[in-house]
Design a protein around this motif. Structure first.
Motif, PDB file in Angstrom:
ATOM      1  N   ALA A   1       4.437  39.190  25.712  1.00 27.42           N
ATOM      2  CA  ALA A   1       4.581  39.010  26.926  1.00 27.42           C
ATOM      3  C   ALA A   1       5.988  39.061  27.490  1.00 27.42           C
ATOM      4  CB  ALA A   1       3.776  37.673  27.360  1.00 27.42           C
ATOM      5  N   ASP A   2       6.888  38.775  26.747  1.00 29.38           N
ATOM      6  CA  ASP A   2       8.242  38.617  27.011  1.00 29.38           C
ATOM      7  C   ASP A   2       9.040  40.005  26.531  1.00 29.38           C
ATOM      8  OD1 ASP A   2       8.000  36.160  28.236  1.00 29.38           O
ATOM      9  OD2 ASP A   2       8.498  35.069  26.539  1.00 29.38           O
ATOM     10  N   THR A   3       8.285  40.966  26.039  1.00 30.03           N
ATOM     11  CA  THR A   3       9.157  42.077  25.663  1.00 30.03           C
ATOM     12  C   THR A   3       9.239  42.895  26.852  1.00 30.03           C
ATOM     13  OG1 THR A   3       8.092  41.769  23.486  1.00 30.03           O
ATOM     14  CG2 THR A   3       8.964  44.011  23.949  1.00 30.03           C
ATOM     15  N   PRO A   4      10.358  43.371  27.251  1.00 27.41           N
ATOM     16  CA  PRO A   4      10.478  44.305  28.372  1.00 27.41           C
ATOM     17  C   PRO A   4       9.812  45.636  28.102  1.00 27.41           C
ATOM     18  CG  PRO A   4      12.602  43.134  28.037  1.00 27.41           C
ATOM     19  CD  PRO A   4      11.638  42.821  26.872  1.00 27.41           C
ATOM     20  N   GLY A   5       9.384  46.389  29.155  1.00 23.37           N
ATOM     21  CA  GLY A   5       8.745  47.521  28.696  1.00 23.37           C
ATOM     22  C   GLY A   5       7.547  47.795  27.990  1.00 23.37           C
ATOM     23  N   PHE A   6       6.897  46.379  27.496  1.00 20.69           N
ATOM     24  CA  PHE A   6       5.834  46.564  26.674  1.00 20.69           C
ATOM     25  C   PHE A   6       4.495  46.936  27.645  1.00 20.69           C
ATOM     26  CE2 PHE A   6       1.881  44.578  24.969  1.00 20.69           C
ATOM     27  CZ  PHE A   6       1.949  45.120  23.799  1.00 20.69           C
ATOM     28  N   VAL A   7       3.683  47.791  27.077  1.00 24.93           N
ATOM     29  CA  VAL A   7       2.443  48.213  27.913  1.00 24.93           C
ATOM     30  C   VAL A   7       1.265  47.628  27.227  1.00 24.93           C
ATOM     31  CG1 VAL A   7       1.062  50.037  28.731  1.00 24.93           C
ATOM     32  CG2 VAL A   7       3.704  50.486  28.633  1.00 24.93           C
ATOM     33  N   GLY A   8       0.707  46.828  28.049  1.00 28.08           N
ATOM     34  CA  GLY A   8      -0.484  46.052  27.463  1.00 28.08           C
ATOM     35  C   GLY A   8      -1.671  47.022  27.312  1.00 28.08           C
TER      36      GLY A   8
ATOM     37  N   ALA B   1     -13.908  52.074  20.001  1.00 30.16           N
ATOM     38  CA  ALA B   1     -13.614  51.712  21.394  1.00 30.16           C
ATOM     39  C   ALA B   1     -12.201  52.768  21.504  1.00 30.16           C
ATOM     40  CB  ALA B   1     -13.485  50.695  21.886  1.00 30.16           C
ATOM     41  N   SER B   2     -11.791  53.379  22.435  1.00 32.81           N
ATOM     42  CA  SER B   2     -10.284  53.881  22.709  1.00 32.81           C
ATOM     43  C   SER B   2      -9.489  52.708  23.492  1.00 32.81           C
ATOM     44  CB  SER B   2     -10.264  54.979  23.504  1.00 32.81           C
ATOM     45  OG  SER B   2     -10.988  54.744  24.733  1.00 32.81           O
ATOM     46  N   VAL B   3      -8.348  52.777  23.267  1.00 33.51           N
ATOM     47  CA  VAL B   3      -7.483  51.774  24.166  1.00 33.51           C
ATOM     48  C   VAL B   3      -7.030  52.368  25.241  1.00 33.51           C
ATOM     49  CG1 VAL B   3      -5.388  50.455  23.875  1.00 33.51           C
ATOM     50  CG2 VAL B   3      -6.875  50.845  21.975  1.00 33.51           C
ATOM     51  N   ASP B   4      -7.307  51.620  26.661  1.00 38.44           N
ATOM     52  CA  ASP B   4      -6.626  51.924  27.782  1.00 38.44           C
ATOM     53  C   ASP B   4      -5.204  51.482  28.034  1.00 38.44           C
ATOM     54  OD1 ASP B   4      -9.943  51.665  29.233  1.00 38.44           O
ATOM     55  OD2 ASP B   4      -8.737  53.451  28.316  1.00 38.44           O
ATOM     56  N   MET B   5      -4.311  52.060  28.512  1.00 36.05           N
ATOM     57  CA  MET B   5      -3.064  51.492  28.913  1.00 36.05           C
ATOM     58  C   MET B   5      -3.098  50.818  30.391  1.00 36.05           C
ATOM     59  SD  MET B   5      -1.354  51.820  26.364  1.00 36.05           S
ATOM     60  CE  MET B   5      -0.873  52.620  25.102  1.00 36.05           C
ATOM     61  N   ARG B   6      -2.493  49.871  30.796  1.00 34.07           N
ATOM     62  CA  ARG B   6      -2.459  49.201  32.144  1.00 34.07           C
ATOM     63  C   ARG B   6      -1.186  49.706  32.829  1.00 34.07           C
ATOM     64  NH1 ARG B   6      -4.161  43.507  31.134  1.00 34.07           N
ATOM     65  NH2 ARG B   6      -3.793  44.179  28.928  1.00 34.07           N
ATOM     66  N   VAL B   7      -1.164  49.560  34.020  1.00 33.84           N
ATOM     67  CA  VAL B   7      -0.029  49.673  34.907  1.00 33.84           C
ATOM     68  C   VAL B   7       0.933  48.368  34.884  1.00 33.84           C
ATOM     69  CG1 VAL B   7       0.928  51.043  36.662  1.00 33.84           C
ATOM     70  CG2 VAL B   7      -1.565  50.570  36.372  1.00 33.84           C
ATOM     71  N   ALA B   8       2.257  48.688  34.946  1.00 34.20           N
ATOM     72  CA  ALA B   8       3.303  47.467  34.941  1.00 34.20           C
ATOM     73  C   ALA B   8       3.128  46.865  36.194  1.00 34.20           C
ATOM     74  CB  ALA B   8       4.652  48.022  34.532  1.00 34.20           C
TER      75      ALA B   8
ATOM     76  N   ILE C   1       2.214  42.788  31.327  1.00 32.80           N
ATOM     77  CA  ILE C   1       1.216  41.571  30.683  1.00 32.80           C
ATOM     78  C   ILE C   1       1.550  40.265  31.833  1.00 32.80           C
ATOM     79  CG2 ILE C   1       1.113  39.877  28.818  1.00 32.80           C
ATOM     80  CD1 ILE C   1       0.443  42.610  28.102  1.00 32.80           C
ATOM     81  N   SER C   2       0.328  39.765  32.143  1.00 29.80           N
ATOM     82  CA  SER C   2       0.062  38.697  32.713  1.00 29.80           C
ATOM     83  C   SER C   2      -0.607  37.576  31.945  1.00 29.80           C
ATOM     84  CB  SER C   2      -0.642  38.806  34.161  1.00 29.80           C
ATOM     85  OG  SER C   2      -1.117  37.791  34.765  1.00 29.80           O
ATOM     86  N   LEU C   3      -0.062  36.428  31.756  1.00 28.70           N
ATOM     87  CA  LEU C   3      -0.637  35.623  30.658  1.00 28.70           C
ATOM     88  C   LEU C   3      -1.814  35.024  31.359  1.00 28.70           C
ATOM     89  CD1 LEU C   3       2.440  33.574  29.532  1.00 28.70           C
ATOM     90  CD2 LEU C   3       0.948  35.231  28.438  1.00 28.70           C
ATOM     91  N   GLU C   4      -2.059  34.806  32.699  1.00 33.91           N
ATOM     92  CA  GLU C   4      -3.292  34.360  33.437  1.00 33.91           C
ATOM     93  C   GLU C   4      -4.532  35.366  33.008  1.00 33.91           C
ATOM     94  OE1 GLU C   4      -0.178  34.649  34.918  1.00 33.91           O
ATOM     95  OE2 GLU C   4       0.390  32.522  35.312  1.00 33.91           O
ATOM     96  N   THR C   5      -4.007  36.653  33.071  1.00 32.02           N
ATOM     97  CA  THR C   5      -5.259  37.767  33.079  1.00 32.02           C
ATOM     98  C   THR C   5      -5.500  37.738  31.684  1.00 32.02           C
ATOM     99  OG1 THR C   5      -4.092  38.778  34.887  1.00 32.02           O
ATOM    100  CG2 THR C   5      -5.573  39.948  33.486  1.00 32.02           C
TER     101      THR C   5
END
Length: 128
Positions: A32-39, A76-83, A91-95
């Motif tokens: 969650a604190d990694t800059p540029g990480f794509v969930g 299952a395949s993995v989908d990337m989410r938008v920043a 990453i949103s911890l609440e989500t």
């Protein structure tokens, strides 16, 4: 008669999907604190799971699927989410917490389905 009970395969696939979801959620929270990480996230179970039709053959759910492949580890395949947050990652911890609760609920539902099917089998076996 009891060799091919689809209910158990469905419950197993649902539990496997919930486990894969939970693993991806934990990776997202850990970064969650990694800059540029794509969930990452999985598509919903209903979109991925395709039961066998009446002829016994399987349908492909994606173009890259090989017919007849039912390996639960690659279900299952993995989908990337938008920043979309100020940490410069997606990453949103609440989500993620909401998704974790949903994955737990899905896993609990799979166990309840399995238990219910076992109860029906026990009842059917005891009436003989």
């Amino acid at each position: 008669m009891f060799e091919n009970l689809t209910i158990f395969k469905t419950a197993s696939a649902m539990a496997g999907h919930a486990a894969q979801s939970q693993a991806l959620i934990s990776q997202n929270v850990a970064n969650a604190d990694t800059p540029g990480f794509v969930g990452k996230q999985l598509p919903p179970f209903a979109e991925l799971y395709t039961p066998q039709d009446s002829t016994g053959s399987q349908r492909a759910t994606r173009a890259g699927h090989l017919h007849g492949s039912t390996d639960a580890q690659q279900m299952a395949s993995v989908d990337m989410r938008v920043a979309d947050n100020p940490n410069d990652n997606s990453i949103s911890l609440e989500t993620e917490l909401l998704k974790a609760a949903d994955a737990k609920s899905q896993h609990d539902r799979a166990l309840a389905i399995y238990k219910s099917a076992m109860d029906v089998l026990r009842t059917a076996g005891s009436t003989r």
